[in-house]
Design an enzyme around this catalytic site. Structure first.
Site, PDB file in Angstrom:
ATOM      1  N   SER A 163       0.814  -1.210   0.000  1.00 18.43           N
ATOM      2  CA  SER A 163       0.000   0.000   0.000  1.00 18.43           C
ATOM      3  C   SER A 163       0.851   1.265   0.000  1.00 18.43           C
ATOM      4  O   SER A 163       0.316   2.364   0.155  1.00 18.43           O
ATOM      5  CB  SER A 163      -0.900   0.002   1.243  1.00 18.43           C
ATOM      6  OG  SER A 163      -0.114  -0.241   2.390  1.00 18.43           O
TER       7      SER A 163
ATOM      8  N   THR B 244      -1.678   3.545   4.763  1.00 16.36           N
ATOM      9  CA  THR B 244      -0.706   4.598   4.509  1.00 16.36           C
ATOM     10  C   THR B 244       0.290   4.591   5.638  1.00 16.36           C
ATOM     11  O   THR B 244      -0.078   4.355   6.782  1.00 16.36           O
ATOM     12  CB  THR B 244      -1.447   5.959   4.508  1.00 16.36           C
ATOM     13  OG1 THR B 244      -2.324   5.964   3.400  1.00 16.36           O
ATOM     14  CG2 THR B 244      -0.504   7.125   4.434  1.00 16.36           C
TER      15      THR B 244
ATOM     16  N   THR C 222       1.837   6.884   0.398  1.00 13.19           N
ATOM     17  CA  THR C 222       0.878   5.800   0.134  1.00 13.19           C
ATOM     18  C   THR C 222       0.698   5.583  -1.366  1.00 13.19           C
ATOM     19  O   THR C 222       0.939   6.510  -2.165  1.00 13.19           O
ATOM     20  CB  THR C 222      -0.488   6.163   0.756  1.00 13.19           C
ATOM     21  OG1 THR C 222      -1.366   5.049   0.677  1.00 13.19           O
ATOM     22  CG2 THR C 222      -1.148   7.344   0.063  1.00 13.19           C
TER      23      THR C 222
ATOM     24  N   ARG D 209      -7.540   9.700  -9.051  1.00 11.02           N
ATOM     25  CA  ARG D 209      -8.010  10.014  -7.690  1.00 11.02           C
ATOM     26  C   ARG D 209      -6.807  10.331  -6.782  1.00 11.02           C
ATOM     27  O   ARG D 209      -5.834   9.601  -6.730  1.00 11.02           O
ATOM     28  CB  ARG D 209      -8.793   8.829  -7.131  1.00 11.02           C
ATOM     29  CG  ARG D 209      -9.276   9.005  -5.698  1.00 11.02           C
ATOM     30  CD  ARG D 209      -8.353   8.333  -4.700  1.00 11.02           C
ATOM     31  NE  ARG D 209      -8.945   8.291  -3.355  1.00 11.02           N
ATOM     32  CZ  ARG D 209      -8.271   7.901  -2.281  1.00 11.02           C
ATOM     33  NH1 ARG D 209      -7.015   7.532  -2.372  1.00 11.02           N
ATOM     34  NH2 ARG D 209      -8.842   7.892  -1.105  1.00 11.02           N
TER      35      ARG D 209
ATOM     36  N   THR E  37      -4.403   7.710   8.466  1.00 12.30           N
ATOM     37  CA  THR E  37      -4.545   6.622   7.515  1.00 12.30           C
ATOM     38  C   THR E  37      -5.998   6.179   7.531  1.00 12.30           C
ATOM     39  O   THR E  37      -6.681   6.333   8.548  1.00 12.30           O
ATOM     40  CB  THR E  37      -3.583   5.457   7.844  1.00 12.30           C
ATOM     41  OG1 THR E  37      -3.830   4.373   6.940  1.00 12.30           O
ATOM     42  CG2 THR E  37      -3.749   4.951   9.269  1.00 12.30           C
ATOM     43  N   GLY E  38      -6.448   5.639   6.423  1.00 21.03           N
ATOM     44  CA  GLY E  38      -7.837   5.208   6.364  1.00 21.03           C
ATOM     45  C   GLY E  38      -8.514   5.731   5.129  1.00 21.03           C
ATOM     46  O   GLY E  38      -7.843   6.089   4.148  1.00 21.03           O
TER      47      GLY E  38
END
Ligand code: ASP
Length: 324
Positions: free
Chosen positions: A50, A168, A186, A196, A219-220
């Site tokens: 990731s 991330t 990330t 995006r 992160t998320g």
């Protein structure tokens, strides 16, 4: 007066970054240099799918990297979004600040900038990430995935993410001089719509630092988190006197309050924070990040061996420290 250095990183895979960052700080490096070294370490690790090299691609099979770095000293930041075919994006982000009058470069022109700065063109796909892409493609029968037929739209609840589709590395450092820096790098959400850009390279969303107060990184589900400028809010909360953990909890609750409940049942959002006095903390939404396969864990180094923390898990009205 010399300060004890502290390095905080998101996720279990942040243990190596925290170790590397802290050891630099212990040798007298600035927080900024330690952030870059630690970010590069994760970016170059092909087993972290990731971040950087080996990160999972977008719906068109291209790896698009987002990264940013922010220095408490001078309150400056550099950032790149949607960077393709380039390794070490956090270093490119640093060059954006150091070599241009700007803060953020995106897409093909960010890649051209990186090339001119001496970052060679590189294939970011590994055999494993390429295989995962083709597996995913098979599950998309009929959809024109590379051309935005991806739903749900912003008017619907966000799509639930599977545990290994994203993550991330967020980084916060306090150096021996008492100065702070933060970073975020990330490959974003796997299979994202081409073009995006997530929260990670957005100053105030994926990361923020105020050298008089503290730093934060997230992160998320970036499409949710960037709607609430969560990292900025964490730092402002600390300025108002909250501990780092309280500050993260409040920022997550703010995000949940602002978004409809059916949205936050589907996403995970997590934050780390480090205060000027060396106190650190973290929190994550209970939904999304309480998954047994992807507990919210974050690494803290205050000596050569980092410690892995878990929780605090947060709902709108309760803190749930750890899983029983
Ligand atoms: N925040 C990242 C993004 O939305 C993904 C993650 O940290 O899990 O691109």
């Amino acid at each position: 007066m010399a300060v004890n250095p502290v390095f905080v990183a998101t996720w279990r895979f942040g243990m190596d970054a925290a170790r590397a960052g802290w050891s630099r700080l212990a040798q007298g490096a600035t927080a900024l240099d330690a952030i870059e070294v630690a970010g590069n370490l994760t970016e170059e690790d092909p087993t972290v799918n990731s971040v950087g090299y080996g990160g999972l691609p977008n719906a068109a099979g291209q790896v698009e990297l987002d990264a940013a770095i922010m220095n408490g000293v001078g309150h400056w930041a550099g950032s790149v979004g949607g960077l393709q075919r380039t390794r070490k994006p956090i270093s490119v982000a640093r060059r954006v600040y150091e070599k241009t009058p700007h803060t953020m470069l995106v897409g093909e022109n960010a890649r051209q900038f990186a090339l001119r700065q001496g970052f060679p063109e590189a294939n970011l796909l590994t055999p494993e990430s390429e295989e995962r892409y083709h597996e995913w493609l098979k599950t998309q029968a009929g959809a024109d995935v590379a051309h935005f037929d991806l739903g749900p739209t912003n008017s619907q609840p966000p799509k639930a993410l599977t545990p290994d589709d994203h993550d991330t590395i967020g980084l916060c450092a306090l150096d021996a001089n008492g100065d702070l820096a933060v970073g975020c790098t990330t490959s974003g959400m796997a299979w994202k719509v081409p073009g995006r850009v997530g929260d990670s390279p957005i100053i105030g969303s994926g990361l923020y630092v105020d050298n008089e107060v503290g730093g934060a990184a997230g992160t998320g589900h970036g499409d949710e988190m960037m709607k609430a400028c969560v990292s900025f809010r964490v730092v402002m909360n600390m300025e108002r006197g909250m501990t780092p953990t309280e500050a993260c909890v409040e920022a997550l609750r703010y995000l949940m309050r602002k978004r409809p409940p059916e949205a936050h049942d589907h996403y995970g959002a997590a934050l780390i924070a480090l205060r000027k006095d060396g106190l650190y903390g973290g929190a994550a939404t209970y939904s999304g990040f309480r998954h047994p396969d992807r507990l919210w864990q974050w690494a803290v180094a205050t000596s050569a061996e980092p410690v892995l923390h878990e929780g605090v898990y947060v709902t709108l009205d309760r803190n749930l420290d750890t899983l029983e």
